[in-house]
Scaffold this motif. Structure first.
Motif, PDB file in Angstrom:
ATOM      1  N   SER A  57       6.457  16.577  -1.500  1.00 14.79           N
ATOM      2  CA  SER A  57       7.849  16.117  -1.503  1.00 14.79           C
ATOM      3  C   SER A  57       7.952  14.702  -0.960  1.00 14.79           C
ATOM      4  O   SER A  57       8.757  13.895  -1.452  1.00 14.79           O
ATOM      5  N   ALA A  58       7.153  14.384   0.042  1.00 17.06           N
ATOM      6  CA  ALA A  58       7.163  13.031   0.600  1.00 17.06           C
ATOM      7  C   ALA A  58       6.797  12.007  -0.468  1.00 17.06           C
ATOM      8  O   ALA A  58       7.457  10.970  -0.612  1.00 17.06           O
ATOM      9  N   LEU A  59       5.759  12.285  -1.246  1.00 11.89           N
ATOM     10  CA  LEU A  59       5.347  11.382  -2.325  1.00 11.89           C
ATOM     11  C   LEU A  59       6.431  11.271  -3.392  1.00 11.89           C
ATOM     12  O   LEU A  59       6.790  10.169  -3.836  1.00 11.89           O
ATOM     13  N   GLN A  60       6.957  12.413  -3.806  1.00 10.59           N
ATOM     14  CA  GLN A  60       7.971  12.426  -4.866  1.00 10.59           C
ATOM     15  C   GLN A  60       9.229  11.663  -4.447  1.00 10.59           C
ATOM     16  O   GLN A  60       9.736  10.813  -5.191  1.00 10.59           O
ATOM     17  N   LEU A  61       9.731  11.943  -3.259  1.00 10.84           N
ATOM     18  CA  LEU A  61      10.957  11.283  -2.813  1.00 10.84           C
ATOM     19  C   LEU A  61      10.748   9.793  -2.590  1.00 10.84           C
ATOM     20  O   LEU A  61      11.650   8.990  -2.833  1.00 10.84           O
ATOM     21  N   SER A  62       9.554   9.410  -2.129  1.00 12.06           N
ATOM     22  CA  SER A  62       9.274   7.982  -1.952  1.00 12.06           C
ATOM     23  C   SER A  62       9.359   7.245  -3.276  1.00 12.06           C
ATOM     24  O   SER A  62       9.971   6.165  -3.371  1.00 12.06           O
ATOM     25  N   LEU A  63       8.764   7.811  -4.312  1.00 11.24           N
ATOM     26  CA  LEU A  63       8.831   7.188  -5.638  1.00 11.24           C
ATOM     27  C   LEU A  63      10.272   7.141  -6.135  1.00 11.24           C
ATOM     28  O   LEU A  63      10.725   6.116  -6.670  1.00 11.24           O
ATOM     29  N   MET A  64      11.006   8.224  -5.957  1.00 12.10           N
ATOM     30  CA  MET A  64      12.407   8.255  -6.383  1.00 12.10           C
ATOM     31  C   MET A  64      13.222   7.189  -5.671  1.00 12.10           C
ATOM     32  O   MET A  64      13.997   6.459  -6.292  1.00 12.10           O
ATOM     33  N   ALA A  65      13.048   7.099  -4.354  1.00 10.31           N
ATOM     34  CA  ALA A  65      13.837   6.143  -3.571  1.00 10.31           C
ATOM     35  C   ALA A  65      13.499   4.707  -3.932  1.00 10.31           C
ATOM     36  O   ALA A  65      14.349   3.812  -3.804  1.00 10.31           O
ATOM     37  N   LEU A  66      12.291   4.472  -4.409  1.00 17.01           N
ATOM     38  CA  LEU A  66      11.872   3.134  -4.812  1.00 17.01           C
ATOM     39  C   LEU A  66      12.245   2.822  -6.256  1.00 17.01           C
ATOM     40  O   LEU A  66      11.941   1.736  -6.761  1.00 17.01           O
ATOM     41  N   GLY A  67      12.896   3.774  -6.925  1.00 16.02           N
ATOM     42  CA  GLY A  67      13.371   3.548  -8.281  1.00 16.02           C
ATOM     43  C   GLY A  67      12.327   3.735  -9.360  1.00 16.02           C
ATOM     44  O   GLY A  67      12.530   3.314 -10.507  1.00 16.02           O
ATOM     45  N   VAL A  68      11.203   4.375  -9.038  1.00 21.34           N
ATOM     46  CA  VAL A  68      10.162   4.625 -10.031  1.00 21.34           C
ATOM     47  C   VAL A  68      10.561   5.844 -10.856  1.00 21.34           C
ATOM     48  O   VAL A  68      10.942   6.887 -10.302  1.00 21.34           O
ATOM     49  N   GLY A  69      10.492   5.709 -12.183  1.00 18.84           N
ATOM     50  CA  GLY A  69      10.930   6.815 -13.031  1.00 18.84           C
ATOM     51  C   GLY A  69      10.444   6.676 -14.457  1.00 18.84           C
ATOM     52  O   GLY A  69       9.416   6.029 -14.719  1.00 18.84           O
ATOM     53  N   PRO A  70      11.149   7.283 -15.405  1.00 17.93           N
ATOM     54  CA  PRO A  70      10.731   7.265 -16.810  1.00 17.93           C
ATOM     55  C   PRO A  70      10.489   5.846 -17.319  1.00 17.93           C
ATOM     56  O   PRO A  70      11.259   4.924 -17.031  1.00 17.93           O
ATOM     57  N   GLY A  71       9.401   5.700 -18.063  1.00 15.21           N
ATOM     58  CA  GLY A  71       9.022   4.397 -18.588  1.00 15.21           C
ATOM     59  C   GLY A  71       8.087   3.618 -17.685  1.00 15.21           C
ATOM     60  O   GLY A  71       7.501   2.619 -18.103  1.00 15.21           O
ATOM     61  N   ASP A  72       7.943   4.065 -16.432  1.00 16.06           N
ATOM     62  CA  ASP A  72       7.070   3.369 -15.484  1.00 16.06           C
ATOM     63  C   ASP A  72       5.689   4.007 -15.458  1.00 16.06           C
ATOM     64  O   ASP A  72       5.510   5.189 -15.779  1.00 16.06           O
ATOM     65  N   GLU A  73       4.714   3.218 -15.039  1.00 15.91           N
ATOM     66  CA  GLU A  73       3.365   3.701 -14.779  1.00 15.91           C
ATOM     67  C   GLU A  73       3.026   3.468 -13.313  1.00 15.91           C
ATOM     68  O   GLU A  73       3.497   2.502 -12.694  1.00 15.91           O
ATOM     69  N   VAL A  74       2.213   4.367 -12.773  1.00 14.97           N
ATOM     70  CA  VAL A  74       1.801   4.277 -11.371  1.00 14.97           C
ATOM     71  C   VAL A  74       0.286   4.421 -11.320  1.00 14.97           C
ATOM     72  O   VAL A  74      -0.270   5.400 -11.831  1.00 14.97           O
ATOM     73  N   VAL A  75      -0.380   3.457 -10.709  1.00 18.57           N
ATOM     74  CA  VAL A  75      -1.833   3.489 -10.593  1.00 18.57           C
ATOM     75  C   VAL A  75      -2.221   4.402  -9.433  1.00 18.57           C
ATOM     76  O   VAL A  75      -1.749   4.224  -8.303  1.00 18.57           O
ATOM     77  N   VAL A  76      -3.073   5.372  -9.725  1.00 18.70           N
ATOM     78  CA  VAL A  76      -3.521   6.338  -8.725  1.00 18.70           C
ATOM     79  C   VAL A  76      -5.020   6.578  -8.888  1.00 18.70           C
ATOM     80  O   VAL A  76      -5.557   6.419  -9.986  1.00 18.70           O
ATOM     81  N   PRO A  77      -5.699   6.984  -7.825  1.00 15.32           N
ATOM     82  CA  PRO A  77      -7.076   7.435  -7.989  1.00 15.32           C
ATOM     83  C   PRO A  77      -7.093   8.833  -8.582  1.00 15.32           C
ATOM     84  O   PRO A  77      -6.208   9.652  -8.285  1.00 15.32           O
ATOM     85  N   SER A  78      -8.086   9.114  -9.405  1.00 13.97           N
ATOM     86  CA  SER A  78      -8.232  10.466  -9.942  1.00 13.97           C
ATOM     87  C   SER A  78      -8.939  11.374  -8.950  1.00 13.97           C
ATOM     88  O   SER A  78      -8.795  12.598  -9.015  1.00 13.97           O
ATOM     89  N   PHE A  79      -9.689  10.783  -8.021  1.00  8.98           N
ATOM     90  CA  PHE A  79     -10.409  11.586  -7.039  1.00  8.98           C
ATOM     91  C   PHE A  79      -9.498  11.833  -5.845  1.00  8.98           C
ATOM     92  O   PHE A  79      -9.502  11.108  -4.848  1.00  8.98           O
ATOM     93  N   SER A  80      -8.679  12.862  -5.974  1.00  3.95           N
ATOM     94  CA  SER A  80      -7.694  13.238  -4.967  1.00  3.95           C
ATOM     95  C   SER A  80      -7.207  14.636  -5.318  1.00  3.95           C
ATOM     96  O   SER A  80      -7.590  15.198  -6.353  1.00  3.95           O
ATOM     97  N   PHE A  81      -6.363  15.199  -4.468  1.00  6.35           N
ATOM     98  CA  PHE A  81      -5.689  16.444  -4.817  1.00  6.35           C
ATOM     99  C   PHE A  81      -4.640  16.156  -5.879  1.00  6.35           C
ATOM    100  O   PHE A  81      -4.059  15.073  -5.928  1.00  6.35           O
ATOM    101  N   ALA A  82      -4.382  17.135  -6.731  1.00  6.48           N
ATOM    102  CA  ALA A  82      -3.480  16.929  -7.866  1.00  6.48           C
ATOM    103  C   ALA A  82      -2.091  16.487  -7.462  1.00  6.48           C
ATOM    104  O   ALA A  82      -1.383  15.856  -8.260  1.00  6.48           O
ATOM    105  N   ALA A  83      -1.677  16.769  -6.227  1.00  7.20           N
ATOM    106  CA  ALA A  83      -0.334  16.390  -5.781  1.00  7.20           C
ATOM    107  C   ALA A  83      -0.085  14.898  -5.932  1.00  7.20           C
ATOM    108  O   ALA A  83       1.052  14.478  -6.179  1.00  7.20           O
ATOM    109  N   THR A  84      -1.120  14.077  -5.785  1.00  3.67           N
ATOM    110  CA  THR A  84      -0.943  12.630  -5.898  1.00  3.67           C
ATOM    111  C   THR A  84      -0.381  12.264  -7.261  1.00  3.67           C
ATOM    112  O   THR A  84       0.544  11.454  -7.383  1.00  3.67           O
TER     113      THR A  84
END
Length: 365
Positions: free
Chosen positions: A62-89
């Protein structure tokens, strides 16, 4: 019994009398949902992250999700993440309607490689989510300038890294937001819960609205929000655990030092220059396809271990269609990593037994 032949668990969450008494106290108070305990936990946790504002929620995801929401990240955007992590990322990215773009990791530290991240930034990229994996800080001294050059938001996934730091700066204080988890197996827990840290007062206010149905005052909804609040019961446990975190962290670091000095024949965890590793996991690399055999031998000897993570996120069913290049270091890590017990309840005899067993098993061909 320390040093005996009793089983050694891979992790050992602590729920002691102090935690139980804190829970009972809250239940008797009648204030059980986002009340004074949550407010106190937020204030006390802020001391760990340079007095940043802290917003408690019900999980690290929820912390990750709400942070992205509050920063205005949404449909049409891409977010760079590592694949070597838990799926929650990556789940958090999809939950806000954006798309994860996977980048490779740096060998040894298993954290997002700044060069690999730079290579996948495109016109739709809105944010980076570096993961401070296993308790080792990501290369924020390189990732933040990269984000600044491209005008990207940064959400730190610090769910495994309470108290970690890079060049003296605590994780959770580099990006626009930092996200921590209080799941039972973390270095400290609240039974379940999460925390968001930020230096931006307006972002903090938006996060508080989002976690509470979009309202600061009851029935005065300002935006569309959700119910992702932390309970006072969880916060009370978290407050007790937070008091013990410094001692537990130093014990983990001391335990890791013993294992470093005793394990032979296998690469032990690397620590980057200037990094303060807090060893949520003590992870060795077992090459040449021998990892599973080594783990089986440890199990036979009563020594717990775990593989974090056997399948990179980009190979999980929900993300096989996601964009991104080949990730050779990620695939190598998934095939080789093995996490050994490092928790504070281990004694010297336990650590010597672990090191002896993994050295012998890892050296077998």
């Amino acid at each position: 019994m320390s040093g005996s032949n009793l089983p050694i668990p891979a992790a050992r969450p602590v729920i002691g009398e102090a935690e139980i008494e804190a829970v009972v106290r809250v239940l008797r108070s009648g204030h059980v949902i986002q009340g004074p305990e949550v407010a106190a936990f937020e204030e006390e946790f802020s001391e760990l992250v340079g007095d940043r504002a802290c917003v408690a929620v019900n999980s690290g995801t929820s912390a990750l999700q709400l942070s992205l929401m509050a920063l205005g990240v949404g449909p049409g955007d891409e977010v760079v993440v590592p694949s070597f992590s838990f799926a929650a990322t990556a789940n958090a990215v999809r939950l806000v309607g954006a798309e994860p773009v996977f980048a490779d990791i740096t060998p040894g530290t298993y954290c997002l490689d700044p060069d690999a991240a730079s290579a996948v930034i495109g016109p739709r990229t809105a944010a980076l989510i570096p993961v401070h994996l296993y308790g080792h800080p990501a290369a924020m001294d390189r990732l933040m300038p990269l984000a600044d050059r491209h005008g990207l938001a940064v959400v730190e996934d610090a769910c495994q890294a309470h108290g970690a730091a890079l060049h003296g700066q605590p994780v959770g204080t580099f990006g626009n937001a930092g996200c921590f988890s209080f799941y039972p197996t973390k270095n400290m827990h609240a039974i379940e819960g999460g925390m968001i840290t930020t230096a931006d007062p307006q972002l903090a206010r938006t996060l508080r609205l989002l976690r509470n149905q979009g309202m600061e005052r009851r029935y005065e909804n300002e935006i569309v929000g959700a119910n992702l609040r932390m309970t006072d019961v969880a916060a009370a446990v978290g407050r007790v655990q937070l008091q013990q975190l410094p001692d537990w962290t130093e014990q983990r670091r001391a335990n890791a030092k013993v294992l470093d000095s005793r394990i032979e024949g296998l690469p032990v965890p690397q620590v980057a220059d200037g990094a303060r590793h807090v060893y949520h996991q003590y992870t060795v690399a077992v090459p040449d396809g021998r990892r599973d055999a080594v783990q089986q031998e440890l199990t036979r000897q009563g020594i717990g271990s775990a593989v974090y993570y056997p399948t990179p996120i980009h190979r999980l069913k929900p993300f096989r269609d996601a964009a991104g290049p080949a990730l050779p270091e990620t695939d190598r890590a998934a095939a080789e990593v093995l996490s050994l017990p490092v928790h504070p309840s281990l004694g010297l005899g336990d650590l010597e037994r672990i090191a002896r067993a993994v050295s012998m098993a890892g050296g077998a061909r």
